[in-house]
Enzyme design. Sequence first.
Site, PDB file in Angstrom:
ATOM      1  N   GLU A   1       0.847  -1.195   0.000  1.00  0.00           N
ATOM      2  CA  GLU A   1       0.000   0.000   0.000  1.00  0.00           C
ATOM      3  C   GLU A   1       0.875   1.236   0.000  1.00  0.00           C
ATOM      4  O   GLU A   1       2.031   1.174   0.396  1.00  0.00           O
ATOM      5  CB  GLU A   1      -0.832   0.055   1.300  1.00  0.00           C
ATOM      6  CG  GLU A   1      -1.694  -1.130   1.506  1.00  0.00           C
ATOM      7  CD  GLU A   1      -2.287  -1.162   2.916  1.00  0.00           C
ATOM      8  OE1 GLU A   1      -2.192  -0.159   3.634  1.00  0.00           O
ATOM      9  OE2 GLU A   1      -2.840  -2.208   3.250  1.00  0.00           O
TER      10      GLU A   1
ATOM     11  N   LYS B   1       2.154   4.632   1.612  1.00  0.00           N
ATOM     12  CA  LYS B   1       2.235   5.189   2.957  1.00  0.00           C
ATOM     13  C   LYS B   1       1.811   6.652   2.856  1.00  0.00           C
ATOM     14  O   LYS B   1       2.507   7.477   2.258  1.00  0.00           O
ATOM     15  CB  LYS B   1       3.653   5.074   3.502  1.00  0.00           C
ATOM     16  CG  LYS B   1       3.772   5.505   4.941  1.00  0.00           C
ATOM     17  CD  LYS B   1       5.125   5.113   5.498  1.00  0.00           C
ATOM     18  CE  LYS B   1       5.254   5.348   6.992  1.00  0.00           C
ATOM     19  NZ  LYS B   1       4.803   6.616   7.484  1.00  0.00           N
TER      20      LYS B   1
ATOM     21  N   ASP C   1       1.015  10.396   3.885  1.00  0.00           N
ATOM     22  CA  ASP C   1       1.749  11.283   4.772  1.00  0.00           C
ATOM     23  C   ASP C   1       0.806  12.306   5.410  1.00  0.00           C
ATOM     24  O   ASP C   1       0.722  13.457   4.990  1.00  0.00           O
ATOM     25  CB  ASP C   1       2.857  11.980   3.975  1.00  0.00           C
ATOM     26  CG  ASP C   1       3.897  12.595   4.879  1.00  0.00           C
ATOM     27  OD1 ASP C   1       3.860  12.325   6.092  1.00  0.00           O
ATOM     28  OD2 ASP C   1       4.755  13.335   4.365  1.00  0.00           O
TER      29      ASP C   1
ATOM     30  N   GLU D   1      -5.620   7.408   7.728  1.00  0.00           N
ATOM     31  CA  GLU D   1      -4.846   8.638   7.759  1.00  0.00           C
ATOM     32  C   GLU D   1      -5.731   9.815   7.367  1.00  0.00           C
ATOM     33  O   GLU D   1      -6.480   9.735   6.394  1.00  0.00           O
ATOM     34  CB  GLU D   1      -3.699   8.484   6.741  1.00  0.00           C
ATOM     35  CG  GLU D   1      -2.505   9.321   7.023  1.00  0.00           C
ATOM     36  CD  GLU D   1      -1.541   8.707   8.047  1.00  0.00           C
ATOM     37  OE1 GLU D   1      -1.890   7.686   8.697  1.00  0.00           O
ATOM     38  OE2 GLU D   1      -0.455   9.271   8.204  1.00  0.00           O
TER      39      GLU D   1
ATOM     40  N   LYS E   1      10.539   3.681   3.055  1.00  0.00           N
ATOM     41  CA  LYS E   1      10.357   5.127   2.852  1.00  0.00           C
ATOM     42  C   LYS E   1      11.104   5.606   1.609  1.00  0.00           C
ATOM     43  O   LYS E   1      12.245   5.204   1.372  1.00  0.00           O
ATOM     44  CB  LYS E   1      10.881   5.885   4.072  1.00  0.00           C
ATOM     45  CG  LYS E   1      10.181   5.486   5.367  1.00  0.00           C
ATOM     46  CD  LYS E   1       9.251   6.532   5.868  1.00  0.00           C
ATOM     47  CE  LYS E   1      10.004   7.589   6.605  1.00  0.00           C
ATOM     48  NZ  LYS E   1       9.133   8.524   7.295  1.00  0.00           N
TER      49      LYS E   1
ATOM     50  N   CYS F   1      17.725  50.099   1.536  1.00  0.00           N
ATOM     51  CA  CYS F   1      18.022  51.488   1.898  1.00  0.00           C
ATOM     52  C   CYS F   1      19.466  51.887   1.622  1.00  0.00           C
ATOM     53  O   CYS F   1      19.840  53.044   1.808  1.00  0.00           O
ATOM     54  CB  CYS F   1      17.675  51.741   3.360  1.00  0.00           C
ATOM     55  SG  CYS F   1      18.775  50.909   4.509  1.00  0.00           S
TER      56      CYS F   1
HETATM   57  S1  IVH Z   1      -0.615   0.489   8.911  1.00  0.00           S
HETATM   58  C1  IVH Z   1       0.253  -1.341  13.007  1.00  0.00           C
HETATM   59  N1  IVH Z   1      -0.781   1.530   6.519  1.00  0.00           N
HETATM   60  O1  IVH Z   1       2.385   5.386   9.131  1.00  0.00           O
HETATM   61  C2  IVH Z   1       0.364  -0.718  11.688  1.00  0.00           C
HETATM   62  N2  IVH Z   1       0.046   2.891   8.290  1.00  0.00           N
HETATM   63  O2  IVH Z   1       4.859   4.956  10.539  1.00  0.00           O
HETATM   64  C3  IVH Z   1      -0.571   0.398  11.548  1.00  0.00           C
HETATM   65  N3  IVH Z   1       0.590   5.172   7.603  1.00  0.00           N
HETATM   66  O3  IVH Z   1       0.991   5.515  12.356  1.00  0.00           O
HETATM   67  C4  IVH Z   1      -0.305   1.256  10.431  1.00  0.00           C
HETATM   68  N4  IVH Z   1       0.009   4.960   5.498  1.00  0.00           N
HETATM   69  O4  IVH Z   1      -0.136   6.868  10.515  1.00  0.00           O
HETATM   70  C5  IVH Z   1      -0.420   1.737   7.806  1.00  0.00           C
HETATM   71  N5  IVH Z   1      -1.025   2.309   4.366  1.00  0.00           N
HETATM   72  C6  IVH Z   1      -0.678   2.522   5.631  1.00  0.00           C
HETATM   73  C7  IVH Z   1      -0.188   3.767   6.096  1.00  0.00           C
HETATM   74  C8  IVH Z   1       0.174   3.913   7.431  1.00  0.00           C
HETATM   75  C9  IVH Z   1       0.475   5.791   6.418  1.00  0.00           C
HETATM   76  C10 IVH Z   1       1.105   5.831   8.819  1.00  0.00           C
HETATM   77  C11 IVH Z   1       0.284   5.605  10.053  1.00  0.00           C
HETATM   78  C12 IVH Z   1       1.222   5.020  11.061  1.00  0.00           C
HETATM   79  C13 IVH Z   1       2.543   5.428  10.522  1.00  0.00           C
HETATM   80  C14 IVH Z   1       3.634   4.506  10.970  1.00  0.00           C
END
Ligand code: IVH
Length: 709
Positions: free
Chosen positions: A109, A111, A113, A169, A308, A405
């Site tokens: 998936e 991530k 932000d 998010e 990342k 100035c």
């Molecule tokens: S799963 C236990 N999936 O990344 C795992 N988190 O660095 C729960 N985040 O606190 C998170 N996209 O705020 C998951 N596709 C995604 C995500 C995601 C962004 C964020 C989330 C988490 C943080 C961890």
Amino acid sequence: MGTLEHILDLRRQLNEHNRKYYVDNAPDISDFEFDRLMRELQDLEAAHPEYADPNSPTMRVGSDITAEFRSVRHRFPMLSLGNTYSLDELHEFIGRVEKEVGQTEFVCELKFDGTAISLTYEHGKLLRAVTRGDGTQGDDVTANVRTIRSVPLELSGSDYPDLFEIRGEILMPYASFDRLNAEREANGEALFANPRNAAAGTLKQQSSAVVARRGLDCTLYQLAGDKLPYQSHWENLQKAREWGFRISDKMRICRSVGQIDEYISYWDEARKQLPFPTDGVVVKVNRYDDRRALGSTAKAPRWAVAYKFKAEQALTELLSVDFQVGRTGAVTPVANLAPVQLAGTTVKRATLHNAEQIAALDIRIGDWVYVEKGGEIIPKITGVELSKRPAGSRPFEYISECPVCGTPLVRYEGEAKHYCPNQNRCEPQILGRIVHFIRRKAMDIDGLGEETVELLYRNGLIRNAADLYDLRPDQLACLPRLGEKSADNIIESIRRSKEVPFARLLFALGIRFVGETTAKYLASHFGSMDAVMGASREELVEAEEVGPKVADGIVEYFADEANRTMVERLRQAGLKFAAETAVLRSDALAGKSFVISGKFSGHSRDELKELIEQHGGRNLAAVSGNVDYIVAGENMGPAKLRKAEKLGIPLLSEEEFIAMLKDDETEAAAAGREEGSSFQTEAGDSAAPAPSKTKKEKEDPTQGSLFQV
Ligand code: IVH
């Protein structure tokens, strides 16, 4: 149809249309028709308050009622994710998983932000929305989340569990972010550094009506509950989409390292076209039985990892360099670039910090330079592509005179920047000081913004902050863009600012190195403007938080005739020139210093700090030998705990701390009446140190109800 049935029917229709518009991106009625249905519902609800429902679609606009964010414990902790920038480490993760559970499916998936949120639904209705907080407990931000159009208030279908949580998010799309910052810039407000900060900041807004206008979005990526329909992540999320949640359509099932790598390399590039920010890819084990077998550490699951992306860079041409002069006279070089796309926005300018940095990178006009977005608002130049350097280019020559100035620039010892010393005649410095004076954290003159200040200045109405207090409505009303009404508003907010406490006035003057906190210490140490003005350098450094640099700044400020005249006029205008001393509720904590750490169930941290001051104690920020007690809540930071242990500082629970306060509310009320005033300290000044400094008491602090770590 009865009235209630009619209301319920309209709500159902509007929820359905809302979902089609915001989640499915496939509206099937016109905006006009949608607005008509909404108005019909609003009218009916207004006529029948007995049928009110917080989950009605009419609630999406939010309200101005200030919200207290209740702290709520998460039913399942909100863990974070292990993360890596290295593909090798990602492959190791996959190897570890497969060693443990055999070959299995992964879900890749994006991530997102933004800021994490947990939504609880009961019988298909949104019950609660809670931030991640410290993972164990977060803030209840339900009123704010209700205004986000892509969050369903009622679910579609009927096969959802009676009670479940869905997590995801809260995001701010680039378009909303740009609009918000443009608006803030026009109002002279501080800008948000990036969409993530803007999303998190917005979610904590006191007024949900403000949240409603800011264009937040919400994407969900994890279900939690006892009776989920399927035993895999993928299937449950597809189901959740049917219930009306926005689930990313960019997720994929991957069955090999090759497929995972492919997903990553595709999105590392393709994400640049997405309308919202992403900073990596999350790789998760799909099946719940595998997840259970893998388990979690205290911090993060062993069944998921975040890869990342490296910060995006862009290469573009440096066209020219401008020099900006700030309110303190500091000169900042700003690069003008050939416009280039970077992380969702077009970049045309970048900061170059100072002369040394330009020299260190040997940046020249006409060079191709690398730009990167860090945590800051303005991107920075991180390097030069020497292979593209045009023939005959010459090293950059820094300016030696003020670009506005013409005054020769100076360098102060230990400072990287150049300064224009012509404080009283250099226009950006004059304007900058007035704009600083009216800021929310200073005199909070909210009717005025940067543009209006400039308008008043250009029309010869103001030359310094004191001139504001001589303005008349008729002088303003005839200016372009200002009508009678806004003229009255401005005059009224200037008048109100006369009540601003002395500490903030001291900050508002814009004395070099006197920030908000230093101003508070100065106000409480010296008590009045006359005492600060009359203090010698030696006397100034005696005050807490005041070093030689700050002391010099203060002495220099008041040595200037023009400043003294202006301050005198502020006095004539009736501003607060002395600190209102806080009436103590008791001296139970006199001479004692405290550090507050962790989360508390009965009081907010600010409330505890206020109690400390009201009872004669002092608040300190860091654990050191000067600290007598630590009031420790849940999840106190481990580093603080270790340090406290090492120094032998006793920890107090919230209850033990409260027990230390001698008075109760009745006693305190009586004391307040006797003094002929209430117990208020200066408004908004809760971080100020207590004015009284009594000798340290001799009793053993580890006695009584305290426990030693
Ligand atoms: S799963 C236990 N999936 O990344 C795992 N988190 O660095 C729960 N985040 O606190 C998170 N996209 O705020 C998951 N596709 C995604 C995500 C995601 C962004 C964020 C989330 C988490 C943080 C961890």
